[in-house]
Design a protein around this motif. Structure first.
Motif, PDB file in Angstrom:
ATOM      1  N   LEU A 186       9.194  -1.545   6.334  1.00 14.42           N
ATOM      2  CA  LEU A 186       7.915  -1.810   6.032  1.00 14.42           C
ATOM      3  C   LEU A 186       6.897  -2.287   7.237  1.00 14.42           C
ATOM      4  O   LEU A 186       6.023  -1.942   7.122  1.00 14.42           O
ATOM      5  CB  LEU A 186       8.176  -3.178   5.308  1.00 14.42           C
ATOM      6  CG  LEU A 186       8.884  -3.035   3.894  1.00 14.42           C
ATOM      7  CD1 LEU A 186       9.247  -4.552   3.186  1.00 14.42           C
ATOM      8  CD2 LEU A 186       7.868  -2.487   2.905  1.00 14.42           C
ATOM      9  N   LEU A 221       4.535   1.833   0.195  1.00 17.69           N
ATOM     10  CA  LEU A 221       5.030   1.142  -0.921  1.00 17.69           C
ATOM     11  C   LEU A 221       5.435   2.140  -2.092  1.00 17.69           C
ATOM     12  O   LEU A 221       6.546   2.081  -2.756  1.00 17.69           O
ATOM     13  CB  LEU A 221       4.189   0.245  -1.589  1.00 17.69           C
ATOM     14  CG  LEU A 221       3.874  -1.186  -0.580  1.00 17.69           C
ATOM     15  CD1 LEU A 221       2.828  -1.989  -1.107  1.00 17.69           C
ATOM     16  CD2 LEU A 221       5.235  -1.714  -0.089  1.00 17.69           C
ATOM     17  N   VAL A 263      -0.007  -8.348  -1.050  1.00 16.14           N
ATOM     18  CA  VAL A 263       0.159  -6.864  -1.284  1.00 16.14           C
ATOM     19  C   VAL A 263      -0.879  -6.682  -2.378  1.00 16.14           C
ATOM     20  O   VAL A 263      -1.611  -5.825  -2.330  1.00 16.14           O
ATOM     21  CB  VAL A 263       1.313  -6.554  -1.711  1.00 16.14           C
ATOM     22  CG1 VAL A 263       1.211  -4.898  -2.303  1.00 16.14           C
ATOM     23  CG2 VAL A 263       2.390  -6.189  -0.478  1.00 16.14           C
ATOM     24  N   GLY A 320      13.121  -3.875   6.142  1.00 15.29           N
ATOM     25  CA  GLY A 320      12.205  -4.446   6.780  1.00 15.29           C
ATOM     26  C   GLY A 320      11.641  -3.771   8.009  1.00 15.29           C
ATOM     27  O   GLY A 320      10.355  -3.603   8.086  1.00 15.29           O
ATOM     28  N   LEU A 335      11.269  -7.812   0.071  1.00 18.28           N
ATOM     29  CA  LEU A 335      10.634  -8.389   1.222  1.00 18.28           C
ATOM     30  C   LEU A 335       9.336  -8.303   1.171  1.00 18.28           C
ATOM     31  O   LEU A 335       8.529  -8.307   2.560  1.00 18.28           O
ATOM     32  CB  LEU A 335      11.296  -7.623   2.583  1.00 18.28           C
ATOM     33  CG  LEU A 335      12.745  -7.748   2.728  1.00 18.28           C
ATOM     34  CD1 LEU A 335      13.331  -6.660   3.873  1.00 18.28           C
ATOM     35  CD2 LEU A 335      13.115  -9.183   2.865  1.00 18.28           C
ATOM     36  N   ILE A 336       8.410  -8.253   0.394  1.00 22.89           N
ATOM     37  CA  ILE A 336       7.186  -8.239   0.416  1.00 22.89           C
ATOM     38  C   ILE A 336       6.434  -9.338  -0.344  1.00 22.89           C
ATOM     39  O   ILE A 336       6.793  -9.807  -1.096  1.00 22.89           O
ATOM     40  CB  ILE A 336       6.528  -6.870  -0.432  1.00 22.89           C
ATOM     41  CG1 ILE A 336       6.680  -6.844  -2.056  1.00 22.89           C
ATOM     42  CG2 ILE A 336       6.967  -5.545   0.397  1.00 22.89           C
ATOM     43  CD1 ILE A 336       5.848  -5.974  -2.458  1.00 22.89           C
ATOM     44  N   ASN A 337       5.347  -9.687   0.386  1.00 21.92           N
ATOM     45  CA  ASN A 337       4.360 -11.072  -0.457  1.00 21.92           C
ATOM     46  C   ASN A 337       3.568 -10.119  -1.338  1.00 21.92           C
ATOM     47  O   ASN A 337       2.592  -9.586  -1.141  1.00 21.92           O
ATOM     48  CB  ASN A 337       3.701 -11.412   0.919  1.00 21.92           C
ATOM     49  CG  ASN A 337       2.872 -12.679   0.572  1.00 21.92           C
ATOM     50  OD1 ASN A 337       2.371 -12.927  -0.915  1.00 21.92           O
ATOM     51  ND2 ASN A 337       2.967 -13.804   1.180  1.00 21.92           N
ATOM     52  N   HIS A 382       0.152  -8.148   9.538  1.00 27.98           N
ATOM     53  CA  HIS A 382       1.307  -7.880   8.892  1.00 27.98           C
ATOM     54  C   HIS A 382       1.885  -9.067   7.909  1.00 27.98           C
ATOM     55  O   HIS A 382       2.903  -9.113   7.718  1.00 27.98           O
ATOM     56  CB  HIS A 382       2.224  -7.265   9.767  1.00 27.98           C
ATOM     57  CG  HIS A 382       2.582  -7.836  10.834  1.00 27.98           C
ATOM     58  ND1 HIS A 382       3.249  -9.178  10.981  1.00 27.98           N
ATOM     59  CD2 HIS A 382       2.334  -7.389  12.438  1.00 27.98           C
ATOM     60  CE1 HIS A 382       3.264  -9.498  12.426  1.00 27.98           C
ATOM     61  NE2 HIS A 382       2.663  -8.576  13.211  1.00 27.98           N
ATOM     62  N   TRP A 415       1.708  -9.306   4.776  1.00 25.12           N
ATOM     63  CA  TRP A 415       1.941  -8.885   3.508  1.00 25.12           C
ATOM     64  C   TRP A 415       3.545  -8.561   3.276  1.00 25.12           C
ATOM     65  O   TRP A 415       4.084  -8.283   2.078  1.00 25.12           O
ATOM     66  CB  TRP A 415       1.243  -7.453   3.378  1.00 25.12           C
ATOM     67  CG  TRP A 415       1.451  -6.469   4.200  1.00 25.12           C
ATOM     68  CD1 TRP A 415       0.968  -6.110   5.330  1.00 25.12           C
ATOM     69  CD2 TRP A 415       2.446  -5.442   3.993  1.00 25.12           C
ATOM     70  NE1 TRP A 415       1.256  -5.017   5.727  1.00 25.12           N
ATOM     71  CE2 TRP A 415       2.469  -4.574   5.186  1.00 25.12           C
ATOM     72  CE3 TRP A 415       3.491  -5.182   3.051  1.00 25.12           C
ATOM     73  CZ2 TRP A 415       3.134  -3.407   5.476  1.00 25.12           C
ATOM     74  CZ3 TRP A 415       4.222  -4.169   3.336  1.00 25.12           C
ATOM     75  CH2 TRP A 415       4.220  -3.275   4.387  1.00 25.12           C
ATOM     76  N   PHE A 416       4.232  -8.342   4.478  1.00 30.11           N
ATOM     77  CA  PHE A 416       5.683  -8.507   4.322  1.00 30.11           C
ATOM     78  C   PHE A 416       6.328  -9.411   4.902  1.00 30.11           C
ATOM     79  O   PHE A 416       6.093  -9.886   5.844  1.00 30.11           O
ATOM     80  CB  PHE A 416       6.279  -6.843   4.704  1.00 30.11           C
ATOM     81  CG  PHE A 416       6.358  -6.648   6.146  1.00 30.11           C
ATOM     82  CD1 PHE A 416       7.502  -7.153   6.772  1.00 30.11           C
ATOM     83  CD2 PHE A 416       5.021  -6.184   6.727  1.00 30.11           C
ATOM     84  CE1 PHE A 416       7.382  -6.692   8.419  1.00 30.11           C
ATOM     85  CE2 PHE A 416       5.204  -5.994   8.280  1.00 30.11           C
ATOM     86  CZ  PHE A 416       6.119  -6.038   8.921  1.00 30.11           C
ATOM     87  N   ASP A 417       7.709  -9.968   4.398  1.00 28.59           N
ATOM     88  CA  ASP A 417       8.364 -10.958   4.906  1.00 28.59           C
ATOM     89  C   ASP A 417       9.447 -10.215   5.973  1.00 28.59           C
ATOM     90  O   ASP A 417      10.260  -9.474   5.741  1.00 28.59           O
ATOM     91  CB  ASP A 417       9.182 -11.543   3.894  1.00 28.59           C
ATOM     92  CG  ASP A 417       8.284 -12.381   2.869  1.00 28.59           C
ATOM     93  OD1 ASP A 417       7.177 -12.640   3.310  1.00 28.59           O
ATOM     94  OD2 ASP A 417       8.609 -12.169   1.825  1.00 28.59           O
ATOM     95  N   LYS A 418       9.200 -10.515   7.217  1.00 19.72           N
ATOM     96  CA  LYS A 418      10.036  -9.944   8.470  1.00 19.72           C
ATOM     97  C   LYS A 418      11.282 -10.773   8.396  1.00 19.72           C
ATOM     98  O   LYS A 418      11.536 -11.785   8.785  1.00 19.72           O
ATOM     99  CB  LYS A 418       9.420 -10.047   9.667  1.00 19.72           C
ATOM    100  CG  LYS A 418       8.109  -9.273   9.875  1.00 19.72           C
ATOM    101  CD  LYS A 418       7.769  -9.256  11.271  1.00 19.72           C
ATOM    102  CE  LYS A 418       7.117 -10.604  11.620  1.00 19.72           C
ATOM    103  NZ  LYS A 418       6.013 -11.262  10.981  1.00 19.72           N
TER     104      LYS A 418
END
Length: 611
Positions: A178, A594, A573, A175, A567-569, A429, A431-434
């Motif tokens: 990213l 990535l 992305v 995380g 951990l990405i959407n 941000h 595009w990633f799941d914190k």
């Protein structure tokens, strides 16, 4: 400059050899290891720089202590004379022996006497303890594994990784990667492996298994020690400091050169190196074919003025692609600064001529040099009351225009400090799941206080984070990948402390950033050479990803492949990759980030669980 290794886990000779061979590029001149008292194994990959004789090979023994040491102590000659006066004898001309004697003379305070870049571990057989340290700015890496009983350390994480079956991949570190493009100290990609923080020492007791760290240096981030003199006095004092810092970094028993981009920082170091040397210095720059990325013409003008032996290194996509495919061999945990590739190319070809190269790293962090420090949008934005900003931001967030969405998100942030943090990882941000708070680290204290103005605080924050986590990692791995030692005079801790004592207007006045560095440089190189916008050290990835590398990107980051990246959407992305390919938005930093993570996971993910 070398690679170090050690462990209280007594791996067999074949296993230790494999661990050292994994990073043999760090020190190709001699691979050696030894077992001490059937309790410890110390190993070393040597890149011989000072005292090339085999008498200075490591692991090195001095009286009752054994050492493995990576780096250089630039003031070792002066320190050696001091130690001789105390009764110490020396049988080499290396700085390694000086480190040993300094430890016996000053114990844990020895590090305060060192001006250098270093990571070392001493095994004291009388106390049955390890004592180790990392330099003040974190130029040299140090990883360690401690399970409460055993202790293992290395210059790179891959040496610890080999034959260690007790490791798990850190979801929190993924995380953070990213978000930041690197893994902030003291964490690593593995939960069980940590990094010793810059400016810290450690002790490990082999008797009890106890491990402790201690901070021996920090910047004066609260502004307690302020320079009292005039601007002209500061210019002259800093000129003397940087001249000495450059001069002592030119000492080596091997050829020395200078990285020269043609910018302010590298040009200043080249000028001071030329001033300090009785011989013509060698300078090196990278040349790109792509328009807008090639600044070699500026480096050549400076080199001609300084009468250096200048070398232009031509970079094409084929050579760049080859390094991309082998990236994780050298950057053995995820690392997304794309300027690592031109840094590797520069190091690869520079190594054909010299073994040591001086650089201009840390000029921006010390002298308010980054363009992001002058973000007028941020300055105006946070003069408005938060309630008004929140209402406006909410309205903009509902609009279909992407740029307005990003502005809306920025408007809803609490204060300028929070805005700065978010701007570093990208306001947009989603595009990633914190999976955790990516801003949860103690270095926030350098930014969130009111003892200095916002420019100084941003600069101090970057010095303690970006410089250490990113720049120093990039330069160490890129140079050591080709057995080249990189030295940065601007990171001399004396110069760092002096810069930190100066008022902001000495560094930036009326938009003139790095003011004091420029006024020193213009003593040696015409000011007219630098009347152009600041440029970063980048590669034409944005073009390559739409052209030469388009098929590679779309294959590696296809929807089915993205499912393997945690951990990405995936939807967001995929949308951003398409934005890059159709030219509507430059998304190459995300794509590169990535690609690097996927390459590392392809190599390592199947062997370790993620926790």
């Amino acid at each position: 400059m070398c690679g170090i290794y050690g462990s209280t886990i007594l791996y067999n000779e074949s296993e230790v050899t494999s661990k050292l061979k994994r990073t043999s590029f760090r020190g190709p001149d001699k691979l050696d290891f030894k077992y001490v008292n059937d309790k410890v194994v110390f190993g070393h990959n040597r890149l011989a720089i000072v005292d090339l004789d085999k008498r200075s090979n490591q692991p090195f023994t001095y009286k009752n202590i054994h050492i493995v040491f990576n780096g250089e102590i630039f003031n070792f000659k002066t320190l050696r004379e001091d130690l001789i006066k105390l009764g110490f004898e020396f049988h080499t001309t290396s700085d390694t022996e000086v480190v040993c004697a300094a430890y016996l003379a000053y114990k844990e305070d020895c590090v305060r006497h060192f001006n250098g870049m270093f990571a070392f571990v001493i095994y004291d057989t009388e106390t049955n303890t390890f004592f180790g340290a990392r330099d003040r700015l974190g130029q040299k890496p140090f990883y360690y594994y401690h399970n409460g009983k055993d202790f293992e350390f290395a210059s790179q994480i891959s040496s610890i990784q080999l034959y260690n079956s007790n490791l798990t991949i850190s979801e929190k570190s993924i995380g953070n990667y990213l978000a930041w493009g690197n893994i902030p100290d003291p964490n690593s990609i593995f939960n069980e492996v940590k990094k010793l923080k810059a400016g810290y020492t450690f002790k490990f007791s082999l008797n009890t298994g106890d491990f402790s760290t201690n901070q021996y240096w920090d910047i004066d981030y609260l502004g307690n020690n302020k320079f009292k003199g005039s601007y002209n006095e500061a210019v002259n004092e800093l000129d003397d400091l940087l001249t000495d810092a450059t001069s002592i970094r030119m000492f080596a028993d091997v050829p020395v050169g200078v990285f020269l981009s043609g910018g302010i920082d590298s040009s200043l170091i080249a000028a001071l190196a030329a001033k300090s040397s009785s011989n013509k210095i060698k300078t090196f720059s990278v040349k790109f074919d792509e328009k807008g990325f090639d600044e070699s013409i500026y480096a050549k003008k400076v080199a001609t003025h300084l009468q250096t032996e200048h070398h232009e290194i031509h970079c094409n996509s084929d050579e760049g692609i080859d390094l991309i495919h082998n990236f994780s061999k050298y950057y053995d945990e995820p690392f997304a600064d794309s300027s690592a590739i031109p840094s590797m190319l520069l190091s690869k070809h520079t190594r054909k001529h010299v073994t040591v190269a001086l650089s201009g790293d840390a000029g921006d962090e010390n002298y308010i040099g980054y363009s992001r420090y002058q973000n007028n949008f941020g300055k105006r934005l946070f003069k408005l009351p938060l309630p008004l900003r929140s209402i406006t931001g909410q309205a903009l967030s509902t609009l279909p225009n992407y740029k307005m969405n990003v502005v809306g998100k920025a408007l809803k942030l609490k204060d300028v400090e929070t805005y700065y943090l978010n701007s570093l990882i990208g306001i947009d941000h989603d595009w990633f799941d914190k999976n955790s708070d990516v801003f949860d680290f103690p270095e926030r204290k350098y930014l969130f206080h009111d003892k200095k103005d916002i420019y100084e605080r941003m600069s101090n924050f970057d010095l303690k984070t970006y410089l250490n986590w990113d720049i120093n990692t990039k330069v160490d791995r890129a140079s050591m990948a080709f057995s080249l030692e990189a030295r940065s005079p601007i990171m001399d801790y004396r110069a760092v402390e002096f810069a930190n004592s100066l008022p902001s207007n000495f560094k930036m006045e009326n938009g003139n950033q790095k003011r004091i560095l420029k006024d020193i440089l213009f003593k040696y190189v015409p000011e007219a050479y630098f009347n152009r916008p600041k440029a970063g050290f980048t590669m034409p990835f944005s073009e390559w990803f739409r052209d030469n590398l388009k098929d590679y990107v779309l294959e590696e980051l296809s929807p089915s492949e993205l499912k393997n990246i945690p951990l990405i959407n995936q939807t967001e992305v995929t949308k951003r990759i398409q934005q890059h390919m159709d030219g509507s938005w430059n998304r190459y930093p995300l794509i590169w980030k990535l690609l690097v993570l996927k390459q590392w996971l392809n190599t390592n993910g199947k062997n370790y669980s993620i926790k």
